[in-house]
Design a protein around this motif. Structure first.
Motif, PDB file in Angstrom:
ATOM      1  N   THR A 104      18.324  19.228  91.321  1.00 55.33           N
ATOM      2  CA  THR A 104      17.810  18.673  90.372  1.00 55.33           C
ATOM      3  C   THR A 104      18.153  19.443  89.037  1.00 55.33           C
ATOM      4  O   THR A 104      18.642  20.421  88.998  1.00 55.33           O
ATOM      5  CB  THR A 104      16.175  18.622  90.327  1.00 55.33           C
ATOM      6  OG1 THR A 104      15.925  20.295  90.527  1.00 55.33           O
ATOM      7  CG2 THR A 104      15.782  17.921  91.663  1.00 55.33           C
ATOM      8  N   ARG A 149      15.997  22.859  95.742  1.00 55.29           N
ATOM      9  CA  ARG A 149      14.636  22.833  96.415  1.00 55.29           C
ATOM     10  C   ARG A 149      14.899  22.720  97.691  1.00 55.29           C
ATOM     11  O   ARG A 149      15.580  21.704  98.185  1.00 55.29           O
ATOM     12  CB  ARG A 149      13.822  22.127  95.579  1.00 55.29           C
ATOM     13  CG  ARG A 149      13.495  22.147  94.146  1.00 55.29           C
ATOM     14  CD  ARG A 149      12.487  21.570  93.652  1.00 55.29           C
ATOM     15  NE  ARG A 149      12.385  20.041  93.783  1.00 55.29           N
ATOM     16  CZ  ARG A 149      12.412  19.073  93.122  1.00 55.29           C
ATOM     17  NH1 ARG A 149      12.092  19.785  91.699  1.00 55.29           N
ATOM     18  NH2 ARG A 149      12.323  17.843  93.190  1.00 55.29           N
ATOM     19  N   ASP A 160      16.075  20.052  86.654  1.00 53.93           N
ATOM     20  CA  ASP A 160      14.789  20.796  86.393  1.00 53.93           C
ATOM     21  C   ASP A 160      13.952  21.076  87.626  1.00 53.93           C
ATOM     22  O   ASP A 160      14.086  20.138  88.484  1.00 53.93           O
ATOM     23  CB  ASP A 160      13.980  20.029  85.125  1.00 53.93           C
ATOM     24  CG  ASP A 160      12.856  20.653  84.781  1.00 53.93           C
ATOM     25  OD1 ASP A 160      11.871  20.673  85.429  1.00 53.93           O
ATOM     26  OD2 ASP A 160      13.033  21.808  83.739  1.00 53.93           O
ATOM     27  N   PRO A 161      13.388  22.317  87.694  1.00 52.53           N
ATOM     28  CA  PRO A 161      12.798  22.792  88.986  1.00 52.53           C
ATOM     29  C   PRO A 161      11.574  21.664  89.276  1.00 52.53           C
ATOM     30  O   PRO A 161      11.263  21.574  90.203  1.00 52.53           O
ATOM     31  CB  PRO A 161      12.124  24.170  88.716  1.00 52.53           C
ATOM     32  CG  PRO A 161      12.030  24.132  87.053  1.00 52.53           C
ATOM     33  CD  PRO A 161      13.293  23.252  86.694  1.00 52.53           C
ATOM     34  N   GLU A 162      10.988  21.110  88.256  1.00 52.54           N
ATOM     35  CA  GLU A 162       9.975  19.994  88.435  1.00 52.54           C
ATOM     36  C   GLU A 162      10.442  18.543  88.677  1.00 52.54           C
ATOM     37  O   GLU A 162       9.599  17.596  88.772  1.00 52.54           O
ATOM     38  CB  GLU A 162       8.940  20.186  87.109  1.00 52.54           C
ATOM     39  CG  GLU A 162       8.459  21.611  87.133  1.00 52.54           C
ATOM     40  CD  GLU A 162       7.567  22.127  88.505  1.00 52.54           C
ATOM     41  OE1 GLU A 162       7.007  21.137  89.112  1.00 52.54           O
ATOM     42  OE2 GLU A 162       7.676  23.183  88.693  1.00 52.54           O
ATOM     43  N   GLN A 163      11.720  18.156  88.409  1.00 55.12           N
ATOM     44  CA  GLN A 163      12.204  16.844  88.237  1.00 55.12           C
ATOM     45  C   GLN A 163      12.218  16.181  89.366  1.00 55.12           C
ATOM     46  O   GLN A 163      12.342  16.928  90.740  1.00 55.12           O
ATOM     47  CB  GLN A 163      13.651  16.973  87.896  1.00 55.12           C
ATOM     48  CG  GLN A 163      14.418  15.568  87.783  1.00 55.12           C
ATOM     49  CD  GLN A 163      13.792  14.943  86.414  1.00 55.12           C
ATOM     50  OE1 GLN A 163      13.737  15.408  85.323  1.00 55.12           O
ATOM     51  NE2 GLN A 163      13.493  13.557  86.576  1.00 55.12           N
ATOM     52  N   GLN A 164      11.943  15.052  89.480  1.00 52.06           N
ATOM     53  CA  GLN A 164      11.282  14.266  90.839  1.00 52.06           C
ATOM     54  C   GLN A 164      13.001  13.966  91.240  1.00 52.06           C
ATOM     55  O   GLN A 164      13.958  13.539  90.446  1.00 52.06           O
ATOM     56  CB  GLN A 164      10.855  12.975  90.541  1.00 52.06           C
ATOM     57  CG  GLN A 164      10.823  11.848  91.714  1.00 52.06           C
ATOM     58  CD  GLN A 164       9.795  10.844  91.587  1.00 52.06           C
ATOM     59  OE1 GLN A 164       9.087  10.626  90.571  1.00 52.06           O
ATOM     60  NE2 GLN A 164       9.438  10.091  92.758  1.00 52.06           N
TER      61      GLN A 164
END
Length: 318
Positions: free
Chosen positions: A77, A51, A79-83
């Motif tokens: 990351t 990202r 996952d694409p939404e992982q912090q």
């Protein structure tokens, strides 16, 4: 003359392995600040996401290579939404072992990312190769040429086990990896797609590319626009116009920068007298050379050799 190889040699361009990230599953994220150099990630096993601020998340799978020519801040990351957690915090919480692997734990399929950078003399904004590239280059492993696939497989293997000489082999493979990634990018998209004028664009032009080769092969020769145009079978006006369009600099301005770059390398790597270096790169007097060197790099040759603070970028102007 191989212009790309000559520029990489002149700028002291070399790869360095930094660390490996290894996780099981997708619940992990690593944030990296802007580098002062180019960076890369090779996905040795599994799948992850890259990202950046100005692009949607990019999925990377085993065999993929992501090159960041100007070290833009980014996140890796599971996952694409992982912090993402800053790398410094991850490394503090999971200290790298003897093999320089940051074990992130988890449960699930293995993900292993080999991370590295490229060192050179100068800054990314003026490096002749890196300044001509987009912020992120993604080379898919499955669609890459066989030579690049071979380098990726060997680098992934050398970083997966502690064999004698593995670190030395892997480090040298990073240099090969960079050239192969640039080749793959040029073959797939072409330098023209960047919308920028650069000598990467010019290398694809038979006549302007030939002129660049002539200058790199013998920068000491008393080249003129007329002699260069004649040697590549072009009229002087057409050659000057085409060279400036593709390279973004006039032929003599490019030649001047090329000579200074070579002189800077000789100052860094040898004990030759400044007057000898001046003659070797095509200047008829030490005074003229010193004036040109100071104009290009901001410091006189002697101060540059001593490692003065104002050392500037090395590489033909783009």
């Amino acid at each position: 003359m191989d212009v790309l190889a000559d520029v990489l040699t002149t700028t002291g361009f070399s790869g360095v392995l930094l660390a490996q990230l290894r996780s099981h599953g997708s619940e992990w994220g690593c944030g990296l600040d802007r580098l002062d150099t180019a960076g890369f990630h090779l996905i040795a096993e599994g799948t992850c996401w890259l990202r950046t601020a100005d692009a949607p998340p990019l999925q990377l799978v085993s065999g993929d290579v992501a090159l960041l020519p100007r070290g833009v801040p980014h996140q890796l990351t599971g996952d694409p939404e992982q912090q993402a957690v800053p790398y410094t915090e991850l490394a503090a919480a999971h200290p790298p072992g003897r093999d320089n692997v940051v074990e992130l734990g988890g449960s699930g399929p293995v993900v292993r990312v080999v991370c590295g950078k490229f060192q050179y003399h100068g800054d990314t904004s003026r490096h002749p190769v890196l300044s001509a590239l987009p912020e992120v280059i993604h080379v898919p492993g499955m669609s890459a040429d066989p030579e690049l696939q071979g380098v990726v497989r060997l680098l992934a293997a050398e970083t997966s086990q502690e064999r004698p000489g593995a670190q030395a082999v892997a480090t040298r493979l990073t240099d090969v990896l960079f050239v192969q990634v640039i080749r793959a990018w040029l073959d797939r998209t072409g330098a023209d797609d960047t919308g920028q004028r650069s000598w990467l664009t010019a290398l694809r032009d038979p006549r302007i590319g030939a002129a660049l080769s002539l200058m790199h092969e013998a920068p000491h020769r008393p080249w003129t626009v007329e002699t260069l145009a004649r040697d590549v079978a072009m009229s002087r006006p057409a050659f000057a116009r085409q060279f400036k369009t593709l390279v973004g600099a006039t032929p003599l301005a490019y030649l001047s920068r090329l000579r200074i770059d070579l002189a800077a390398r000789l100052l860094r790597e040898t004990d030759r007298l400044v007057s000898d270096i001046a003659e070797a790169v095509g200047y008829t007097s030490e005074f003229a050379f010193s004036r040109a060197f100071s104009r290009e790099l901001g410091v006189p040759p002697g101060r540059y050799r001593r490692g003065g603070p104002a050392r500037a970028a090395v590489g033909p102007a783009t």
